[in-house]
Motif scaffolding. Structure first.
Motif, mmCIF file in Angstrom:
data_model
loop_
_atom_site.group_PDB
_atom_site.id
_atom_site.type_symbol
_atom_site.label_atom_id
_atom_site.label_comp_id
_atom_site.label_asym_id
_atom_site.label_seq_id
_atom_site.Cartn_x
_atom_site.Cartn_y
_atom_site.Cartn_z
ATOM 1 N N ALA A 146 0.791 -1.406 -0.087
ATOM 2 C CA ALA A 146 -0.100 -0.021 -0.008
ATOM 3 C C ALA A 146 0.857 1.411 -0.004
ATOM 4 O O ALA A 146 0.607 2.240 -0.739
ATOM 5 C CB ALA A 146 -0.959 0.122 1.220
ATOM 6 N N ALA A 147 2.057 1.292 0.721
ATOM 7 C CA ALA A 147 2.959 2.484 0.868
ATOM 8 C C ALA A 147 3.361 2.757 -0.393
ATOM 9 O O ALA A 147 3.499 3.749 -0.799
ATOM 10 C CB ALA A 147 4.026 2.272 2.028
ATOM 11 N N GLN A 150 1.084 3.967 -2.930
ATOM 12 C CA GLN A 150 1.027 5.500 -2.519
ATOM 13 C C GLN A 150 1.749 6.518 -3.064
ATOM 14 O O GLN A 150 1.710 7.512 -3.667
ATOM 15 C CB GLN A 150 0.559 5.835 -0.810
ATOM 16 C CG GLN A 150 -0.737 4.880 -0.490
ATOM 17 C CD GLN A 150 -0.515 5.034 1.176
ATOM 18 O OE1 GLN A 150 0.408 5.388 1.659
ATOM 19 N NE2 GLN A 150 -1.892 4.629 1.714
ATOM 20 N N VAL A 153 2.023 6.794 -6.817
ATOM 21 C CA VAL A 153 0.947 8.011 -7.193
ATOM 22 C C VAL A 153 1.161 9.026 -6.955
ATOM 23 O O VAL A 153 1.255 10.088 -7.891
ATOM 24 C CB VAL A 153 -0.621 7.520 -6.605
ATOM 25 C CG1 VAL A 153 -1.460 8.621 -6.694
ATOM 26 C CG2 VAL A 153 -1.165 6.082 -7.084
ATOM 27 N N ILE A 154 1.540 9.652 -5.701
ATOM 28 C CA ILE A 154 1.763 10.850 -5.530
ATOM 29 C C ILE A 154 3.439 11.449 -6.032
ATOM 30 O O ILE A 154 3.398 12.723 -6.130
ATOM 31 C CB ILE A 154 1.962 11.286 -4.010
ATOM 32 C CG1 ILE A 154 3.125 10.321 -3.160
ATOM 33 C CG2 ILE A 154 0.638 10.976 -3.227
ATOM 34 C CD1 ILE A 154 3.332 10.460 -1.785
ATOM 35 N N LEU A 309 3.637 6.560 3.725
ATOM 36 C CA LEU A 309 3.263 7.981 3.387
ATOM 37 C C LEU A 309 3.698 8.965 4.547
ATOM 38 O O LEU A 309 4.073 9.812 4.076
ATOM 39 C CB LEU A 309 1.767 7.876 2.878
ATOM 40 C CG LEU A 309 1.215 9.418 2.474
ATOM 41 C CD1 LEU A 309 2.220 9.858 1.212
ATOM 42 C CD2 LEU A 309 -0.295 9.087 2.101
#
Length: 419
Positions: A146-147, A150, A153-154, A309
């Motif tokens: 998940a990290a 994330q 994406v950013i 994140l």
């Protein structure tokens, strides 16, 4: 196309097919004859068929290879459907490999031969690494995946959208550059973190120290010192890991600094290189003193995921704080203010200070002052890690680490003065 060139390209198409077929045939070597989806001969013929279709496309038009690929895909789909009727647990790997073999065979006739061959080699390597790749996937934790998503994406989506211009006092805050710094540091950190997670703890303190220096030398020092606190017999080996992690940090800082200011390479190379060399030599001395009889298992539960994140955003906040503090202190006190921030930053974070002063060299900060600030920050950080080792790991363990770090700091000071 001359005959020699034609035969050379057809030969490559055949070779690509045989390469795929060799790997797939070895993979299915235990299956009974007649039950394999495709083997050496089938793949070889598929690659050659792709080459022939590419050749015919040169004669009758570019549409022909596309139609031939569609026909090949339909044939593969029918074969897959027949296989899945008999076996519900049927993968698509071999079928996709067949289509890729056909496409690369055609590319060998119509395009760059070197590119087609390179793709074939990479694809075969991926096919042969099935167990290794599946093992890596099995070891990935959900929060790590998940990290990673994330941050992808950013960084990939958001980073291009951030304005690349300065804001705030002295236009010191550039959103694009600040976030790019976060991405670079997090990427370097995750490289070390992933290496530790993939390699496993069984490789011991040496590998942990080398990769831990990329992830976080401070976290590595904390984790290894805790192990010594629980079992003092691990002290000689864990000291090696701590010193290696600290030594890798000097090289990491050198890379990060020169990414943001290439002119810093010359003034930083001698002091940081000398400190790293002294650290590695000290680790070698510790290894000789520890002897060959000791082995260790390490469990770095204290090493947090650097791509979380929250971790990335926290580093960004620290970076903004260091940028503003350095700007004002330089404005008020000149070079002395920059060095004061460097000394304070070294207690907690070296990367933020390194990136800040590297960016400031573009706005007039002298290279000598910038290099001195970075060396001061890593020196303070090294002393802090030595103190952590002494407090958490005990006196003997701390003395081993501090003795090496004292030589490292003296070497850095001498190299900086001579430079």
């Amino acid at each position: 196309m001359e005959d020699f060139e034609l035969f050379r390209r057809l030969g490559l198409a055949l070779a690509i097919g045989l390469l795929f077929g060799l790997e797939r045939g070895w993979h299915a070597r235990d299956e009974p004859e007649g039950e394999r989806v495709a083997g050496l001969r089938t793949f070889g013929l598929t690659g050659l068929l792709g080459g022939v279709c590419g050749w015919l496309g040169m004669l009758v038009g570019p549409v022909f290879p596309g139609l031939a690929f569609v026909a090949m895909a339909a044939l593969v789909a029918v074969t897959y459907w027949a296989q899945i009727e008999e076996n519900e647990d049927q993968g698509l790997t071999t079928e996709v490999a067949l289509l890729l073999t056909f496409a690369l065979g055609a590319a060998a006739l119509l395009g760059d031969m070197a590119a087609a061959a390179a793709v074939a080699v990479v694809a075969t390597a991926l096919l042969s690494l099935k167990r290794v790749l599946h093992g890596w996937v099995a070891r990935i934790r959900q929060f790590e995946l998940a990290a990673l998503v994330q941050l992808a994406v950013i960084s990939v989506v958001i980073l291009p959208l951030l304005p690349n211009r300065g804001y705030g006092p002295g236009a010191a805050l550039n959103p694009h550059e600040l976030w790019l710094a976060v991405v670079i540091v997090a990427g370097l950190s995750f490289l070390g973190y992933a290496a530790i997670r993939v390699a496993g703890a069984g490789l011991g303190a040496v590998i942990t120290g080398l990769f831990g220096g990329l992830a976080s030398s401070t976290s590595t020092t904390l984790a290894l010192s805790r192990l010594v606190r629980s079992d003092a017999r691990l002290g000689p080996v864990m000291a090696i890991g701590v010193v290696l992690a600290g030594s890798v940090t000097f090289l990491r800082v050198l890379v990060v600094g020169t990414i943001f200011a290439r002119d810093l390479l010359a003034p930083l190379l001698v002091p940081l290189g000398a400190m790293a060399a002294a650290g590695f030599a000290g680790a070698g001395v510790l290894a000789l003193a520890a002897g060959r009889g000791q082995r260790s298992e390490t469990d770095l539960d204290g090493l947090s995921n650097p791509l979380a994140l929250g971790t990335a955003l926290s580093f960004g906040a620290v970076l903004v704080g260091v940028v503003l503090a350095t700007h004002y202190l330089q404005l008020w006190f000149g070079a002395g203010g920059v060095l004061a921030v460097a000394a304070a930053s070294g207690v907690t974070d070296v990367d933020a200070l390194t990136i800040t002063v590297a960016r400031m060299t573009r706005d007039g900060l002298g290279l000598e002052t910038a290099a001195a600030a970075i060396v001061l920050a890593v020196s303070v950080n090294t002393a802090v890690k030595g103190g952590i080792a002494a407090v958490l790991g005990g006196g003997r363990f701390g003395l081993r680490v501090l003795a090496v770090y004292a030589v490292v700091l003296a070497t850095g000071a001498a190299a900086l003065a001579l430079g």
